[in-house]
Enzyme design. Structure first.
Site, PDB file in Angstrom:
ATOM      1  N   TYR A   1       0.827  -1.212   0.000  1.00 20.35           N
ATOM      2  CA  TYR A   1       0.000   0.000   0.000  1.00 20.35           C
ATOM      3  C   TYR A   1       0.863   1.266   0.000  1.00 20.35           C
ATOM      4  CZ  TYR A   1      -4.514   2.319   0.394  1.00 20.35           C
ATOM      5  OH  TYR A   1      -5.630   3.070   0.135  1.00 20.35           O
TER       6      TYR A   1
ATOM      7  N   LYS B   1      -3.318   8.445   2.333  1.00 17.84           N
ATOM      8  CA  LYS B   1      -4.581   8.294   3.074  1.00 17.84           C
ATOM      9  C   LYS B   1      -4.464   8.902   4.483  1.00 17.84           C
ATOM     10  CE  LYS B   1      -7.198   6.189   0.008  1.00 17.84           C
ATOM     11  NZ  LYS B   1      -8.149   6.988  -0.785  1.00 17.84           N
TER      12      LYS B   1
HETATM   13  P1  NAP Z   1     -12.112   2.974  -8.836  1.00 21.37           P
HETATM   14  O1  NAP Z   1     -13.400   2.447  -9.286  1.00 21.37           O
HETATM   15  O2  NAP Z   1     -10.902   2.678  -9.645  1.00 21.37           O
HETATM   16  O3  NAP Z   1     -12.247   4.544  -8.570  1.00 21.37           O
HETATM   17  C1  NAP Z   1     -11.131   5.402  -8.480  1.00 21.37           C
HETATM   18  C2  NAP Z   1     -11.509   6.661  -9.190  1.00 21.37           C
HETATM   19  O4  NAP Z   1     -10.496   7.667  -9.071  1.00 21.37           O
HETATM   20  C3  NAP Z   1     -11.713   6.424 -10.693  1.00 21.37           C
HETATM   21  O5  NAP Z   1     -12.965   6.940 -11.079  1.00 21.37           O
HETATM   22  C4  NAP Z   1     -10.576   7.204 -11.290  1.00 21.37           C
HETATM   23  O6  NAP Z   1     -10.829   7.674 -12.592  1.00 21.37           O
HETATM   24  C5  NAP Z   1     -10.482   8.356 -10.311  1.00 21.37           C
HETATM   25  N1  NAP Z   1      -9.294   9.164 -10.561  1.00 21.37           N
HETATM   26  C6  NAP Z   1      -7.986   8.811 -10.522  1.00 21.37           C
HETATM   27  N2  NAP Z   1      -7.227   9.860 -10.915  1.00 21.37           N
HETATM   28  C7  NAP Z   1      -8.059  10.875 -11.191  1.00 21.37           C
HETATM   29  C8  NAP Z   1      -7.894  12.216 -11.648  1.00 21.37           C
HETATM   30  N3  NAP Z   1      -6.671  12.736 -11.898  1.00 21.37           N
HETATM   31  N4  NAP Z   1      -8.993  12.999 -11.835  1.00 21.37           N
HETATM   32  C9  NAP Z   1     -10.222  12.513 -11.617  1.00 21.37           C
HETATM   33  N5  NAP Z   1     -10.460  11.249 -11.202  1.00 21.37           N
HETATM   34  C10 NAP Z   1      -9.380  10.445 -10.994  1.00 21.37           C
HETATM   35  O7  NAP Z   1     -11.751   2.388  -7.385  1.00 21.37           O
HETATM   36  P2  NAP Z   1     -12.454   2.494  -5.953  1.00 21.37           P
HETATM   37  O8  NAP Z   1     -11.876   1.400  -5.170  1.00 21.37           O
HETATM   38  O9  NAP Z   1     -13.910   2.627  -6.087  1.00 21.37           O
HETATM   39  O10 NAP Z   1     -11.825   3.848  -5.374  1.00 21.37           O
HETATM   40  C11 NAP Z   1     -12.602   4.910  -4.856  1.00 21.37           C
HETATM   41  C12 NAP Z   1     -11.976   5.411  -3.556  1.00 21.37           C
HETATM   42  O11 NAP Z   1     -12.126   4.398  -2.563  1.00 21.37           O
HETATM   43  C13 NAP Z   1     -10.491   5.719  -3.640  1.00 21.37           C
HETATM   44  O12 NAP Z   1     -10.215   6.872  -2.869  1.00 21.37           O
HETATM   45  C14 NAP Z   1      -9.873   4.496  -2.983  1.00 21.37           C
HETATM   46  O13 NAP Z   1      -8.590   4.750  -2.445  1.00 21.37           O
HETATM   47  C15 NAP Z   1     -10.898   4.257  -1.903  1.00 21.37           C
HETATM   48  N6  NAP Z   1     -10.858   2.936  -1.243  1.00 21.37           N
HETATM   49  C16 NAP Z   1     -10.889   1.799  -2.000  1.00 21.37           C
HETATM   50  C17 NAP Z   1     -10.875   0.561  -1.351  1.00 21.37           C
HETATM   51  C18 NAP Z   1     -10.893  -0.719  -2.150  1.00 21.37           C
HETATM   52  O14 NAP Z   1     -10.543  -1.757  -1.599  1.00 21.37           O
HETATM   53  N7  NAP Z   1     -11.297  -0.717  -3.389  1.00 21.37           N
HETATM   54  C19 NAP Z   1     -10.841   0.490   0.051  1.00 21.37           C
HETATM   55  C20 NAP Z   1     -10.824   1.682   0.775  1.00 21.37           C
HETATM   56  C21 NAP Z   1     -10.827   2.901   0.126  1.00 21.37           C
HETATM   57  P3  NAP Z   1      -9.992   6.990 -13.805  1.00 21.37           P
HETATM   58  O15 NAP Z   1     -10.430   5.549 -13.858  1.00 21.37           O
HETATM   59  O16 NAP Z   1     -10.386   7.800 -14.973  1.00 21.37           O
HETATM   60  O17 NAP Z   1      -8.537   7.132 -13.469  1.00 21.37           O
END
Ligand code: NAP
Length: 270
Positions: A164, A171
């Site tokens: 990570y 984070k």
């Molecule tokens: P996800 O579907 O890949 O979503 C991540 C989003 O961030 C995507 O829509 C991506 O867009 C966007 N992003 C990245 N760079 C960007 C930029 N420069 N401008 C605008 N948008 C941008 O994955 P997710 O897991 O749902 O993630 C959402 C949040 O949850 C994140 O903060 C992640 O760290 C958090 N989170 C995830 C988990 C897990 O296990 N999945 C657990 C805890 C927290 P693009 O695809 O266009 O890059």
């Protein structure tokens, strides 16, 4: 499409918000958006690039929404235009969901000390932390009568989690930014909170080396012995964004089947 089940109601009736971070049907922001829509919310969605627009539009249309705004969070001109469009369309804003993070693939493996470059660190912090501060500032101008803002974080901010790395550092910054934003926006009635979700099978998770073992450890070591459910994360978002979350601000709410309180896993046998 995932088989999620979101309770219907009117907790968000008449509320208008912005959802940032729907990349596909597995995105956490998409689960949250569906739950908010099932409770009567109206939402605009940001996206990055035309390919994303094509992928996300059918999703948002399936819940009766149609506003999509281009916004790469690293681009000030795009962010200016996005919030101008939002202001024109909604006037005031009741809630924001920030579900955006990024770190380079080479940084999400092995040693944090050896794999974190100056450029990679700056990019991870810019997209994953500064963007949240920037969005809070922009949203505050449209939240003069109060509102609620959430972001998504992960336990890698508090504990050492394999691969990570720089994202854990980001984070930690995001959670600190949540508390300071809660202070800065509190007097105008805006609540600011973070949801610390357990591992969920999304594009962002798949970018981390060893994501499968993060998922299985998240399940097997958790108190509930199960994966983090989208219903739980989306339900927590609804709680924090709706009036039933009154008086809660500056909080990091863990939704991870109890994983975060475990010190040492129970032995399988004596
Ligand atoms: P996800 O579907 O890949 O979503 C991540 C989003 O961030 C995507 O829509 C991506 O867009 C966007 N992003 C990245 N760079 C960007 C930029 N420069 N401008 C605008 N948008 C941008 O994955 P997710 O897991 O749902 O993630 C959402 C949040 O949850 C994140 O903060 C992640 O760290 C958090 N989170 C995830 C988990 C897990 O296990 N999945 C657990 C805890 C927290 P693009 O695809 O266009 O890059």
């Amino acid at each position: 499409m995932a088989d999620w089940n979101f309770p219907k109601g009117d907790l968000m009736a008449g509320k208008r918000g912005l959802v940032m971070g729907v990349a596909n049907q597995n995105s956490i922001a998409w689960g949250i958006a569906q739950q908010l829509a099932a409770q009567g919310a109206e939402m605009a969605f940001t996206y990055q690039g035309e390919a994303l627009e094509r992928r996300v539009r059918p999703l948002i249309e399936s819940i009766g929404m149609d506003t999509m705004i281009s916004a790469d969070v690293t681009n000030d001109d795009e962010m200016d235009a996005a919030f101008a469009t939002l202001k024109e369309k909604y006037g005031k804003l009741d809630f924001v969901v920030h579900a955006i993070a990024y770190a380079g693939k080479d940084e999400l493996k092995g040693s944090m000390v050896h794999n974190t470059t100056r450029e990679g660190f700056a990019r991870a912090m810019d997209i994953s932390v500064f963007s949240f501060i920037d969005v809070c500032r922009r949203a505050s101008e449209m939240m003069e009568e109060g509102g609620s803002i959430i972001n998504l974080t992960y336990l890698g901010s508090e504990r050492v989690i394999p691969s990570y790395n720089v994202m854990g550092v980001a984070k930690a910054g995001l959670e600190a930014a949540t508390r300071y934003a809660a202070r800065d926006m509190g007097k105008q009635g805006v609540r600011v909170n973070a949801i610390s979700a357990g591992p969920m099978r999304t594009l962002a998770l798949m970018g981390i080396k060893g994501s499968k073992s993060l998922m299985s450890a998240g399940r097997d070591m958790s108190l509930l012995g199960e994966d983090t459910k989208m219903e739980g994360v989306a339900g927590a978002a609804l709680y924090l964004l709706s009036p039933i979350g009154a008086s809660i601000t500056g909080e990091v709410l863990h939704v991870d089947a109890g994983f975060h309180v475990v010190g040492v896993p129970e032995p399988s046998e004596e």
